[in-house]
Design an enzyme around this catalytic site. Sequence first.
Site, PDB file in Angstrom:
ATOM      1  CG  ASN A   1      -1.805   1.232   1.254  1.00 10.35           C
ATOM      2  OD1 ASN A   1      -2.092   1.818   0.215  1.00 10.35           O
ATOM      3  ND2 ASN A   1      -2.229   1.630   2.441  1.00 10.35           N
ATOM      4  CB  ILE A   2       2.713   2.975  -2.665  1.00 14.51           C
ATOM      5  CG1 ILE A   2       3.434   1.653  -2.910  1.00 14.51           C
ATOM      6  CG2 ILE A   2       3.686   4.147  -2.759  1.00 14.51           C
ATOM      7  CD1 ILE A   2       3.850   1.448  -4.351  1.00 14.51           C
TER       8      ILE A   2
ATOM      9  CB  CYS B   1      13.794   2.815   1.242  1.00 14.98           C
ATOM     10  SG  CYS B   1      14.248   1.969  -0.292  1.00 14.98           S
TER      11      CYS B   1
END
Length: 213
Positions: free
Chosen positions: A123-124, A148
């Site tokens: 779920n971006i 990241c």
Amino acid sequence: MKVDNPSKHKIQQQEEEEEEAEQMCRTIEVASVVDLSPQPAPVVTGDEVTLIPPLNFSMVDNGIFRSGFPDSANFSFLQTLRLRSIIYLCPEPYPEANTEFLKSNGIKLFQFAIEGHKEPFVNIPEDMIREALKVLLDVRNHPVLIHCKRGKHRTGCLVGCLRKLQKWCLSSVFDEYQRFAAAKARVSDQRFMELFDISSLKHLPMSFSCLKR
């Protein structure tokens, strides 16, 4: 008779949008003055200093870099970039050693807490990517490093959305994403980049080399 003031409503709306943006991005002021105290010595082999870039390190454009999570072995290399800021796309707290490195080098940290779920539970958050792009497009934050954990999915999505703003065709955006993600490439990431709406960001100034060709 009461007359609505359109300018008053517009100012109120802008204030609400700014407040929402502040909640999405955790900006950490790590230093106002550069610490000139002695730093840990870089790795030396013979007469040469060994500079080790972070995992998946690459230049994105003038003043913009990307990588996986840097550790202490990469600090000497990062110093050569003369970074002003780092865009960190993970929810976990920044390690103490990294925070100290930022303090001693006057680097500002922008943290966007995007979870690193695996498919099919990816779920971006589009709103966070949008706010991260605003930070990325602000040349006052350059030189900037995006990272990241591995420099693949979250970093790849942010860079992919930047490429759309730079008017890259989708096939080129996907090729770059796949080069870094390799066997870990996700269809969901590529779908996100394809559907990402850049219309609300087109007004932001961009002065990158890719736009001058």
